[in-house]
Design a protein around this motif. Sequence first.
Motif, short mmCIF file in Angstrom:
data_model
loop_
_atom_site.label_atom_id
_atom_site.label_comp_id
_atom_site.label_asym_id
_atom_site.label_seq_id
_atom_site.Cartn_x
_atom_site.Cartn_y
_atom_site.Cartn_z
N PRO A 78 -31.28 21.31 -22.76
CA PRO A 78 -30.45 21.88 -23.84
C PRO A 78 -29.00 21.44 -23.75
CG PRO A 78 -31.56 23.63 -22.61
CD PRO A 78 -31.90 22.35 -21.96
N TRP A 79 -28.51 21.27 -22.54
CA TRP A 79 -27.14 20.80 -22.38
C TRP A 79 -26.98 19.39 -22.92
CZ3 TRP A 79 -25.49 16.76 -19.14
CH2 TRP A 79 -24.11 16.60 -19.08
N ALA A 80 -27.96 18.53 -22.67
CA ALA A 80 -27.88 17.15 -23.15
C ALA A 80 -27.93 17.10 -24.67
CB ALA A 80 -29.01 16.32 -22.55
N VAL A 81 -28.69 18.01 -25.28
CA VAL A 81 -28.78 18.02 -26.74
C VAL A 81 -27.45 18.46 -27.36
CG1 VAL A 81 -29.89 19.19 -28.68
CG2 VAL A 81 -31.26 18.37 -26.76
N LEU A 82 -26.79 19.43 -26.74
CA LEU A 82 -25.53 19.97 -27.28
C LEU A 82 -24.30 19.40 -26.58
CD1 LEU A 82 -26.59 23.70 -27.59
CD2 LEU A 82 -26.40 22.01 -29.41
N PHE A 83 -24.43 18.25 -25.94
CA PHE A 83 -23.33 17.71 -25.15
C PHE A 83 -22.06 17.50 -25.96
CE2 PHE A 83 -21.16 13.89 -23.47
CZ PHE A 83 -20.70 14.44 -22.28
N ARG A 84 -22.18 16.92 -27.14
CA ARG A 84 -20.99 16.64 -27.95
C ARG A 84 -20.35 17.92 -28.49
NH1 ARG A 84 -20.56 11.08 -29.05
NH2 ARG A 84 -22.54 9.99 -28.72
N LYS A 85 -21.14 18.92 -28.81
CA LYS A 85 -20.58 20.18 -29.32
C LYS A 85 -19.88 20.97 -28.22
CE LYS A 85 -23.75 21.04 -33.13
NZ LYS A 85 -24.75 21.96 -33.67
N LEU A 86 -20.40 20.91 -27.00
CA LEU A 86 -19.84 21.70 -25.91
C LEU A 86 -18.53 21.12 -25.40
CD1 LEU A 86 -23.09 22.48 -23.93
CD2 LEU A 86 -21.84 24.01 -25.45
N GLY A 87 -18.36 19.84 -25.49
CA GLY A 87 -17.12 19.21 -25.09
C GLY A 87 -16.86 19.29 -23.60
N GLY A 90 -18.38 22.38 -21.65
CA GLY A 90 -19.78 22.22 -21.27
C GLY A 90 -19.95 21.26 -20.11
N LEU A 91 -19.10 20.22 -20.08
CA LEU A 91 -19.18 19.26 -18.99
C LEU A 91 -18.79 19.91 -17.66
CD1 LEU A 91 -19.68 16.32 -18.16
CD2 LEU A 91 -17.26 15.90 -18.59
N THR A 92 -17.73 20.71 -17.66
CA THR A 92 -17.32 21.37 -16.42
C THR A 92 -18.34 22.42 -15.99
OG1 THR A 92 -15.94 22.92 -17.67
CG2 THR A 92 -14.86 20.97 -16.75
N GLU A 93 -18.90 23.15 -16.94
CA GLU A 93 -19.93 24.13 -16.59
C GLU A 93 -21.15 23.46 -15.98
OE1 GLU A 93 -20.06 27.51 -16.70
OE2 GLU A 93 -17.92 27.44 -17.15
#
Length: 117
Positions: A78-87, A90-93
Amino acid sequence: MLEYFGVIFAFLFSFGLAALLLTLPKFLSPKVPSEAKSKPFECGKEPFSLPGGHMPVHFYIVAMLFIVFDVEMVFLFPWAVLFRKLGIFGLTEMAFFMGFVVLGFCYVWKKRALEWE
């Protein structure tokens, strides 16, 4: 409260059905013990010996560790799918999450739980 009626009904129905299916065989099944039923059965043949000694648990430890790490890796999809939205948040989390996973893997490796001896 009315909007939760369907959920409550589904919960009660599934609980009742599970309880019914678990208790019904106790009342309906025939209980006729015999010598043939109490004998051990092994692939259609008489067992030639009973298992002796202790069973090694190392295989089960490796299997449980595989399941733990496999379930943790499911969170990557799910993180890979929403990678661009999380910014960057999301990368640090995910970096913190992967840090804990790698830390757990290093602990397991240091305890030599993954080695076959």
